[in-house]
Design a protein around this motif. Sequence first.
Motif, PDB file in Angstrom:
ATOM      1  N   TYR A 277       0.820  -1.216   0.000  1.00 13.58           N
ATOM      2  CA  TYR A 277       0.000   0.000   0.000  1.00 13.58           C
ATOM      3  C   TYR A 277       0.857   1.271   0.000  1.00 13.58           C
ATOM      4  O   TYR A 277       0.703   2.142  -0.871  1.00 13.58           O
ATOM      5  CB  TYR A 277      -0.933  -0.012   1.214  1.00 13.58           C
ATOM      6  N   GLU A 278       1.774   1.380   0.949  1.00 10.92           N
ATOM      7  CA  GLU A 278       2.571   2.606   1.101  1.00 10.92           C
ATOM      8  C   GLU A 278       3.444   2.863  -0.128  1.00 10.92           C
ATOM      9  O   GLU A 278       3.593   3.990  -0.583  1.00 10.92           O
ATOM     10  CB  GLU A 278       3.479   2.517   2.346  1.00 10.92           C
ATOM     11  N   THR A 279       4.035   1.799  -0.657  1.00 10.26           N
ATOM     12  CA  THR A 279       4.928   1.917  -1.814  1.00 10.26           C
ATOM     13  C   THR A 279       4.164   2.443  -3.031  1.00 10.26           C
ATOM     14  O   THR A 279       4.621   3.365  -3.717  1.00 10.26           O
ATOM     15  CB  THR A 279       5.561   0.541  -2.141  1.00 10.26           C
ATOM     16  N   VAL A 280       2.986   1.850  -3.274  1.00  9.43           N
ATOM     17  CA  VAL A 280       2.191   2.276  -4.427  1.00  9.43           C
ATOM     18  C   VAL A 280       1.671   3.700  -4.218  1.00  9.43           C
ATOM     19  O   VAL A 280       1.689   4.526  -5.138  1.00  9.43           O
ATOM     20  CB  VAL A 280       1.024   1.285  -4.691  1.00  9.43           C
ATOM     21  N   LEU A 281       1.262   4.001  -2.976  1.00  9.42           N
ATOM     22  CA  LEU A 281       0.745   5.339  -2.672  1.00  9.42           C
ATOM     23  C   LEU A 281       1.826   6.406  -2.899  1.00  9.42           C
ATOM     24  O   LEU A 281       1.583   7.429  -3.563  1.00  9.42           O
ATOM     25  CB  LEU A 281       0.261   5.386  -1.220  1.00  9.42           C
ATOM     26  N   ASN A 282       3.017   6.161  -2.362  1.00  9.70           N
ATOM     27  CA  ASN A 282       4.104   7.137  -2.514  1.00  9.70           C
ATOM     28  C   ASN A 282       4.493   7.311  -3.974  1.00  9.70           C
ATOM     29  O   ASN A 282       4.705   8.428  -4.448  1.00  9.70           O
ATOM     30  CB  ASN A 282       5.337   6.707  -1.704  1.00  9.70           C
ATOM     31  N   PHE A 283       4.583   6.202  -4.679  1.00 10.46           N
ATOM     32  CA  PHE A 283       4.913   6.274  -6.106  1.00 10.46           C
ATOM     33  C   PHE A 283       3.843   7.082  -6.843  1.00 10.46           C
ATOM     34  O   PHE A 283       4.146   8.003  -7.604  1.00 10.46           O
ATOM     35  CB  PHE A 283       5.027   4.861  -6.689  1.00 10.46           C
ATOM     36  N   GLY A 284       2.586   6.736  -6.596  1.00  9.67           N
ATOM     37  CA  GLY A 284       1.478   7.415  -7.275  1.00  9.67           C
ATOM     38  C   GLY A 284       1.460   8.909  -7.009  1.00  9.67           C
ATOM     39  O   GLY A 284       1.190   9.711  -7.908  1.00  9.67           O
ATOM     40  N   ASN A 285       1.786   9.282  -5.765  1.00  8.59           N
ATOM     41  CA  ASN A 285       1.798  10.708  -5.424  1.00  8.59           C
ATOM     42  C   ASN A 285       2.872  11.490  -6.181  1.00  8.59           C
ATOM     43  O   ASN A 285       2.761  12.704  -6.328  1.00  8.59           O
ATOM     44  CB  ASN A 285       1.975  10.891  -3.913  1.00  8.59           C
ATOM     45  N   SER A 286       3.888  10.793  -6.658  1.00  7.29           N
ATOM     46  CA  SER A 286       4.966  11.476  -7.392  1.00  7.29           C
ATOM     47  C   SER A 286       4.662  11.575  -8.896  1.00  7.29           C
ATOM     48  O   SER A 286       5.486  12.071  -9.657  1.00  7.29           O
ATOM     49  CB  SER A 286       6.292  10.740  -7.174  1.00  7.29           C
ATOM     50  N   CYS A 287       3.494  11.078  -9.320  1.00  7.53           N
ATOM     51  CA  CYS A 287       3.147  11.078 -10.751  1.00  7.53           C
ATOM     52  C   CYS A 287       1.919  11.942 -11.015  1.00  7.53           C
ATOM     53  O   CYS A 287       1.184  12.290 -10.088  1.00  7.53           O
ATOM     54  CB  CYS A 287       2.854   9.650 -11.216  1.00  7.53           C
ATOM     55  N   ASP A 288       1.672  12.271 -12.274  1.00  9.11           N
ATOM     56  CA  ASP A 288       0.503  13.076 -12.643  1.00  9.11           C
ATOM     57  C   ASP A 288      -0.655  12.209 -13.116  1.00  9.11           C
ATOM     58  O   ASP A 288      -1.821  12.549 -12.917  1.00  9.11           O
ATOM     59  CB  ASP A 288       0.910  14.077 -13.721  1.00  9.11           C
ATOM     60  N   ILE A 289      -0.320  11.119 -13.797  1.00  8.63           N
ATOM     61  CA  ILE A 289      -1.313  10.128 -14.209  1.00  8.63           C
ATOM     62  C   ILE A 289      -0.713   8.771 -13.867  1.00  8.63           C
ATOM     63  O   ILE A 289       0.486   8.566 -14.064  1.00  8.63           O
ATOM     64  CB  ILE A 289      -1.589  10.191 -15.731  1.00  8.63           C
ATOM     65  N   ILE A 290      -1.532   7.859 -13.367  1.00 11.74           N
ATOM     66  CA  ILE A 290      -1.026   6.519 -13.049  1.00 11.74           C
ATOM     67  C   ILE A 290      -1.741   5.508 -13.931  1.00 11.74           C
ATOM     68  O   ILE A 290      -2.953   5.550 -14.080  1.00 11.74           O
ATOM     69  CB  ILE A 290      -1.246   6.163 -11.560  1.00 11.74           C
ATOM     70  N   THR A 291      -0.951   4.592 -14.513  1.00 12.61           N
ATOM     71  CA  THR A 291      -1.539   3.504 -15.276  1.00 12.61           C
ATOM     72  C   THR A 291      -0.859   2.202 -14.879  1.00 12.61           C
ATOM     73  O   THR A 291       0.025   2.200 -14.015  1.00 12.61           O
ATOM     74  CB  THR A 291      -1.484   3.776 -16.797  1.00 12.61           C
ATOM     75  N   ILE A 292      -1.284   1.095 -15.486  1.00 14.47           N
ATOM     76  CA  ILE A 292      -0.744  -0.215 -15.121  1.00 14.47           C
ATOM     77  C   ILE A 292      -0.333  -0.977 -16.375  1.00 14.47           C
ATOM     78  O   ILE A 292      -0.799  -0.688 -17.471  1.00 14.47           O
ATOM     79  CB  ILE A 292      -1.788  -1.081 -14.365  1.00 14.47           C
ATOM     80  N   GLU A 293       0.576  -1.933 -16.169  1.00 16.85           N
ATOM     81  CA  GLU A 293       0.866  -2.867 -17.258  1.00 16.85           C
ATOM     82  C   GLU A 293       0.648  -4.287 -16.744  1.00 16.85           C
ATOM     83  O   GLU A 293       0.917  -5.253 -17.444  1.00 16.85           O
ATOM     84  CB  GLU A 293       2.280  -2.649 -17.826  1.00 16.85           C
ATOM     85  N   ILE A 294       0.147  -4.418 -15.518  1.00 16.90           N
ATOM     86  CA  ILE A 294      -0.169  -5.701 -14.890  1.00 16.90           C
ATOM     87  C   ILE A 294      -1.295  -5.426 -13.896  1.00 16.90           C
ATOM     88  O   ILE A 294      -1.344  -4.334 -13.304  1.00 16.90           O
ATOM     89  CB  ILE A 294       1.104  -6.286 -14.212  1.00 16.90           C
ATOM     90  N   GLU A 295      -2.225  -6.384 -13.739  1.00 18.81           N
ATOM     91  CA  GLU A 295      -3.385  -6.133 -12.853  1.00 18.81           C
ATOM     92  C   GLU A 295      -3.068  -6.363 -11.387  1.00 18.81           C
ATOM     93  O   GLU A 295      -3.806  -5.899 -10.520  1.00 18.81           O
ATOM     94  CB  GLU A 295      -4.552  -7.073 -13.182  1.00 18.81           C
ATOM     95  N   HIS A 296      -2.011  -7.135 -11.093  1.00 25.21           N
ATOM     96  CA  HIS A 296      -1.759  -7.532  -9.706  1.00 25.21           C
ATOM     97  C   HIS A 296      -1.048  -6.418  -8.954  1.00 25.21           C
ATOM     98  O   HIS A 296       0.154  -6.470  -8.720  1.00 25.21           O
ATOM     99  CB  HIS A 296      -0.965  -8.839  -9.671  1.00 25.21           C
ATOM    100  N   VAL A 297      -1.832  -5.411  -8.600  1.00 23.98           N
ATOM    101  CA  VAL A 297      -1.296  -4.234  -7.909  1.00 23.98           C
ATOM    102  C   VAL A 297      -2.195  -3.926  -6.714  1.00 23.98           C
ATOM    103  O   VAL A 297      -3.316  -4.420  -6.631  1.00 23.98           O
ATOM    104  CB  VAL A 297      -1.265  -3.009  -8.856  1.00 23.98           C
ATOM    105  N   ASN A 298      -1.688  -3.103  -5.811  1.00 24.87           N
ATOM    106  CA  ASN A 298      -2.476  -2.740  -4.632  1.00 24.87           C
ATOM    107  C   ASN A 298      -3.566  -1.738  -5.005  1.00 24.87           C
ATOM    108  O   ASN A 298      -3.303  -0.556  -5.204  1.00 24.87           O
ATOM    109  CB  ASN A 298      -1.555  -2.164  -3.553  1.00 24.87           C
ATOM    110  N   VAL A 299      -4.795  -2.211  -5.089  1.00 23.61           N
ATOM    111  CA  VAL A 299      -5.905  -1.362  -5.530  1.00 23.61           C
ATOM    112  C   VAL A 299      -6.301  -0.358  -4.453  1.00 23.61           C
ATOM    113  O   VAL A 299      -6.733   0.758  -4.766  1.00 23.61           O
ATOM    114  CB  VAL A 299      -7.124  -2.222  -5.930  1.00 23.61           C
ATOM    115  N   GLU A 300      -6.127  -0.716  -3.181  1.00 22.06           N
ATOM    116  CA  GLU A 300      -6.503   0.209  -2.102  1.00 22.06           C
ATOM    117  C   GLU A 300      -5.713   1.512  -2.243  1.00 22.06           C
ATOM    118  O   GLU A 300      -6.266   2.603  -2.095  1.00 22.06           O
ATOM    119  CB  GLU A 300      -6.237  -0.426  -0.725  1.00 22.06           C
ATOM    120  N   ALA A 301      -4.427   1.387  -2.544  1.00 18.82           N
ATOM    121  CA  ALA A 301      -3.603   2.593  -2.723  1.00 18.82           C
ATOM    122  C   ALA A 301      -4.117   3.407  -3.913  1.00 18.82           C
ATOM    123  O   ALA A 301      -4.189   4.642  -3.850  1.00 18.82           O
ATOM    124  CB  ALA A 301      -2.139   2.203  -2.944  1.00 18.82           C
ATOM    125  N   LEU A 302      -4.524   2.705  -4.976  1.00 24.58           N
ATOM    126  CA  LEU A 302      -5.022   3.418  -6.161  1.00 24.58           C
ATOM    127  C   LEU A 302      -6.352   4.101  -5.856  1.00 24.58           C
ATOM    128  O   LEU A 302      -6.614   5.212  -6.335  1.00 24.58           O
ATOM    129  CB  LEU A 302      -5.164   2.452  -7.339  1.00 24.58           C
TER     130      LEU A 302
END
Lengths: 382, 382
Positions: free
Chosen positions: B60-85
């Motif tokens: 959760y924290e890793t995806v959240l921090n990464f996402g906060n550093s971007c303007d748009i977030i997308t995926i190339e694999i479905e197995h990701v933390n959705v709660e953070a998204l």
Amino acid sequence: MFSFQNKDFHVGILGGGQLGRMLIQSGIDLDVSFKVLEPDANAPCSKLIEKFTVGSLSDYETVLNFGNSCDIITIEIEHVNVEALLTLNNNGKKVFPYPQTIQLIQDKGLQKQFYKENGIPTAPFQLIEGLESLMNQDLTYPFVHKIRKGGYDGRGVNVIKNQDELKNSFTEPSIIEDFIPFEKEIAVIVARNESGEIKTFPAVEMVFHPTANLVEYLFSPAQISEEIAQKASEIATQIAKKLPLVGILAVEMFLTKDQRLLVNEMAPRPHNSGHQTIEGNLTSQYQQHLRAILNLPLGETDIVLPSAMLNLLGEENHQGEALTIGLKDILAIKGVYPHFYGKKTTKPFRKMGHVTIVDENIESLKEKVNFVKRTLKIISNK
Amino acid sequence: MFSFQNKDFHVGILGGGQLGRMLIQSGIDLDVSFKVLEPDANAPCSKLIEKFTVGSLSDYETVLNFGNSCDIITIEIEHVNVEALLTLNNNGKKVFPYPQTIQLIQDKGLQKQFYKENGIPTAPFQLIEGLESLMNQDLTYPFVHKIRKGGYDGRGVNVIKNQDELKNSFTEPSIIEDFIPFEKEIAVIVARNESGEIKTFPAVEMVFHPTANLVEYLFSPAQISEEIAQKASEIATQIAKKLPLVGILAVEMFLTKDQRLLVNEMAPRPHNSGHQTIEGNLTSQYQQHLRAILNLPLGETDIVLPSAMLNLLGEENHQGEALTIGLKDILAIKGVYPHFYGKKTTKPFRKMGHVTIVDENIESLKEKVNFVKRTLKIISNK
């Protein structure tokens, strides 16, 4: 076992501009690793690869050291230190194009002599030591005056119409050439790999503005007879054999009003006249250059769809942080492919990118060119 | 003025594999900057961009921090933390595909219910809590048993032919589905941008080996009637509207022997069934995904030339440093485009790359597929 896909294998590129950028792009799918030497830290290649070295292309030691860290060295600009490349080559390093070829290209006088000695058709010319020796001659105006070394993108070429203009022309070693009233200007890109396989791309045509004397866009294939196309391909092939060449070479030619082809200039590297091959041909000029220098079989160059190429130049009176306008409008058109070079600052006439347009129908292709031309602009962000 | 070409603007990709790699490649010409989050430091994107962060996609924290550093977030694999998204999206960050869509895709049970509720044709199914509840039922063999979560690339799907096989099947929450004897398996990629514009790619066909029950290669366009093609496009469009979708979505369907289309699975990201669009269509699936998430007009998807796509898998019994054999032979063939993913180590059946082949003539296209298949191999360097 040796392979260019080994992680320690590097193709070194002298120059990190848009031509290097597109060369690197075309190497990603082959899993080729690159290094770049380039004086401008913000050049188009700078964001694309890790191994980007900021340094002078004209400094012997800098080029030598860079070259020694690579497995194959190539160029995306001719203005490089050839002495360093000669040393590298003498020490067994692969340098493509050969340093001797770069030397020839750097000097328009040597280029013209090469054409003459090898029976390549070109406009009659004369080597000139300086302006003074020229003044004492009996001259027929107009003629073309070119500096032998250092010209680039139109700089270094004057059309001289009278003695006053001559007085203000170049004082450096130069050549004068007959002024050729041509019907069309065409270009053929030829490739030769280390094994000697040779392939040419179908000729393209520079389309001039009907009133202003400016290249408006480039058109592929050139609208010329099959016979002229064949002849142009033969001339380019002959040059590739005589140089000799490894890599690609763009050969610009005039088609005179009496249907003769005369070679104007050439460049042994990816060239502005080949950008549209990315979308328009089965193999791009960049992929072909890589295949040639890696001694892979050359790709077929057949046209997939007729295409046009427009350079995207920085607008006049705009300088500073670049801003693109009209992008959404052009992307809504079928078969329009913008290529931005990643330059974050603009200035008047700076090459900021290009746009390729493909269309089966020639008339509709021309309409799209006009639409893109008046719609897509690079201005400064104020 | 705001623009996605600003140097501070970043598209963040969750996952740094080959799909991310090709997405980044397709963004270079638009001058898009990317950041990648990926657990494997040597993944295919690692050499391609500077801003490559090694980290867990499920934390959760890793995806959240990464996402906060971007303007748009997308995926190339479905197995990701959705709660953070979901948190990022609630805080106003653009996440495409929407986290709710990813959640749906992660669970094949929810996916099947979605089809049912929205009138999307799919094979009859039943949600299963565990193996025990299944054992007590009156079952008709064969049927398909799928785990609801965590399946990937064929893992998590069993065809059950008798009770013994059922005993050894999954114990996790799962679904059972009627076994569909299909004539063809096809796929349609649909794109929707933020403004709601929708476009589909022409359907492709998975060509199965005549004797072994394996996908041999992918063929574009699918050899189906115009009516079926139209119907497949409508189904994909209907799904894109109902989800809702921003980005691209690959929809895999069975064409049954009685000419019905049944949706099998879908993935809201670039997909193996769309690789050939790079050379075969006017716009690639990667370019289309970028256009959709950047809210640019979608590209036309017309087929330029018929194409086939072969996955390049690591050879059996080969593990370690990768070595490509047969590359020169396949490059000598017209219209053959290898794409290596930059993986320096191989293992049996690892996806090391793919090859697209284009040819106007279908028979000659198939011959080339067979030649490439038996010629190009990834082995270990011994």
